[in-house]
Design a protein around this motif. Structure first.
Motif, PDB file in Angstrom:
ATOM      1  N   TYR A  30       0.813  -1.214   0.000  1.00  0.00           N
ATOM      2  CA  TYR A  30       0.000   0.000   0.000  1.00  0.00           C
ATOM      3  C   TYR A  30       0.846   1.265   0.000  1.00  0.00           C
ATOM      4  O   TYR A  30       0.324   2.355  -0.240  1.00  0.00           O
ATOM      5  CB  TYR A  30      -0.947   0.016   1.199  1.00  0.00           C
ATOM      6  N   TRP A  33       0.429   3.301  -2.894  1.00  0.00           N
ATOM      7  CA  TRP A  33      -0.786   4.121  -2.938  1.00  0.00           C
ATOM      8  C   TRP A  33      -0.642   5.370  -2.081  1.00  0.00           C
ATOM      9  O   TRP A  33      -1.077   6.440  -2.456  1.00  0.00           O
ATOM     10  CB  TRP A  33      -1.982   3.290  -2.477  1.00  0.00           C
ATOM     11  N   SER A  34      -0.026   5.207  -0.910  1.00  0.00           N
ATOM     12  CA  SER A  34       0.080   6.330   0.022  1.00  0.00           C
ATOM     13  C   SER A  34       1.340   6.214   0.858  1.00  0.00           C
ATOM     14  O   SER A  34       1.533   5.222   1.557  1.00  0.00           O
ATOM     15  CB  SER A  34      -1.148   6.366   0.941  1.00  0.00           C
ATOM     16  N   ARG A  54      -2.110  12.663  -4.691  1.00  0.00           N
ATOM     17  CA  ARG A  54      -3.051  11.722  -4.070  1.00  0.00           C
ATOM     18  C   ARG A  54      -3.099  11.864  -2.549  1.00  0.00           C
ATOM     19  O   ARG A  54      -4.174  11.867  -1.941  1.00  0.00           O
ATOM     20  CB  ARG A  54      -2.681  10.295  -4.474  1.00  0.00           C
ATOM     21  N   SER A 233      -9.828  10.752  -6.668  1.00  0.00           N
ATOM     22  CA  SER A 233      -8.793   9.846  -6.171  1.00  0.00           C
ATOM     23  C   SER A 233      -8.928   8.452  -6.779  1.00  0.00           C
ATOM     24  O   SER A 233      -7.922   7.771  -7.011  1.00  0.00           O
ATOM     25  CB  SER A 233      -8.831   9.763  -4.641  1.00  0.00           C
ATOM     26  N   HIS A 236      -6.984   7.815  -9.816  1.00  0.00           N
ATOM     27  CA  HIS A 236      -5.555   7.573  -9.649  1.00  0.00           C
ATOM     28  C   HIS A 236      -5.213   6.080  -9.700  1.00  0.00           C
ATOM     29  O   HIS A 236      -4.039   5.722  -9.810  1.00  0.00           O
ATOM     30  CB  HIS A 236      -5.070   8.136  -8.310  1.00  0.00           C
ATOM     31  N   VAL A 237      -6.231   5.216  -9.585  1.00  0.00           N
ATOM     32  CA  VAL A 237      -5.984   3.771  -9.476  1.00  0.00           C
ATOM     33  C   VAL A 237      -5.145   3.220 -10.620  1.00  0.00           C
ATOM     34  O   VAL A 237      -4.140   2.534 -10.388  1.00  0.00           O
ATOM     35  CB  VAL A 237      -7.321   3.004  -9.337  1.00  0.00           C
ATOM     36  N   ALA A 240      -1.532   4.330 -10.292  1.00  0.00           N
ATOM     37  CA  ALA A 240      -0.873   3.719  -9.136  1.00  0.00           C
ATOM     38  C   ALA A 240      -0.529   2.261  -9.420  1.00  0.00           C
ATOM     39  O   ALA A 240       0.572   1.794  -9.096  1.00  0.00           O
ATOM     40  CB  ALA A 240      -1.773   3.827  -7.908  1.00  0.00           C
ATOM     41  N   SER A 266      -8.458  -3.392  -6.671  1.00  0.00           N
ATOM     42  CA  SER A 266      -8.322  -1.970  -7.002  1.00  0.00           C
ATOM     43  C   SER A 266      -8.890  -1.671  -8.385  1.00  0.00           C
ATOM     44  O   SER A 266      -9.557  -0.648  -8.593  1.00  0.00           O
ATOM     45  CB  SER A 266      -6.841  -1.563  -6.952  1.00  0.00           C
TER      46      SER A 266
END
Length: 288
Positions: A30, A33-34, A54, A233, A236-237, A240, A266
């Motif tokens: 993850y 992602w972040s 993001r 957001s 953004h998948v 990412a 996702s």
């Protein structure tokens, strides 16, 4: 009734195992992602977030949740992941104390390391049956976590039990707008892919969830459809996922089975998000 209750417990237990396996193996992924390990979608506010950054949207989702909680005192994050939302709150609101619960050994261990020096702690527990006493918390949040138990009455009832009278529950999550049987072929396909990829028991019907909250005893129930706020957001998948795959190939790393499941989930989240007649993302605020 006894057989139905037993079957429900078995379903919860089986799904808990799958959820724990997913996050034990895939949580570290993850970070693609972040950087803050916010394991949820973001909230786009034109005046305060950058649609191309993001983490600014993910942290804005955190802020929206704490604002609705009127953040103070002792809070509980039911299904806290790596504690990304917890860390945001503990850093921003100095007088807060937060307890988080997760089924994952990895998340509890690594998440507590990230919270070191802050007034928060993560326990390895089932949020449907925690060890907390009645009327413990000044607020409870569930950020894209109750979906793992199918937005069941067990989850919301446990939140009600551990809340102090007059305290709030805030839930941010995806829900169905109709029953599964009413979904079109495309909606049904995406729904099944989403649930299988992210080990979700099911998504609740938002209309029935509201009735369930009333049945449990919650008051002042506010349900906000924030799908368009979240959509930026969600877009953004694919970027990412592409970045994650390139990094794996560049480092000559094999994809773990749970990582593959996570990536599929996702992708189906993105496909589900564009079906506004079937799916929606909601913020629920209610009071004990």
């Amino acid at each position: 009734m006894g057989t139905l209750h037993l079957n429900t417990e078995l379903l919860h237990s089986e799904n808990n195992t799958k959820t724990a396996e997913l996050y034990n193996e895939a949580t570290e992924d993850y970070e693609f992602w972040s950087r803050d390990f916010n394991m949820h979608f973001g909230y786009y506010s034109p005046l305060s977030t950058n649609p191309f950054r993001r983490d600014s949207m993910l942290n804005e989702m955190n802020r929206q949740i704490y604002d609705r909680l009127n953040a103070k005192g002792l809070l509980c994050d039911m299904g806290c992941g790596m504690g990304g939302t917890m860390k945001y709150g503990l850093t921003k609101y100095k007088d807060l104390r937060i307890m988080g619960v997760t089924l994952s050994d990895f998340q509890a261990e690594e998440g507590n390391k990230r919270l070191e020096g802050l007034n928060g702690s993560i326990l390895k527990e089932d949020y449907n049956q925690t060890s907390f006493a009645n009327d413990t918390f000044d607020g409870v949040m569930a950020v894209e976590s109750f979906c793992h138990s199918g937005h069941s009455i067990d989850s919301f009832s446990e939140a009600y039990r551990i809340l102090k009278p007059g305290a709030k529950l805030v839930v941010a999550d995806a829900f169905l707008k109709k029953d599964f049987e009413e979904l079109c072929i495309g909606g049904s396909y995406c729904y099944k892919g989403l649930c299988n990829g992210w080990s979700l028991e099911k998504l609740g019907n938002i209309h029935k969830v509201k009735a369930m909250l009333e049945e449990i005893g919650f008051k002042n129930i506010t349900i906000e459809d924030i799908s368009f706020r979240v959509a930026t957001s969600v877009l953004h998948v694919p970027f990412a996922i592409g970045g994650f795959m390139i990094r794996k190939i560049y480092n000559a790393e094999a994809l773990k089975p749970q990582s593959i499941k996570n990536l599929k989930g996702s992708l189906f989240a993105l496909l589900s998000g564009v079906q506004m007649n079937n799916f929606g993302y909601y913020m629920i605020t209610c009071t004990k």
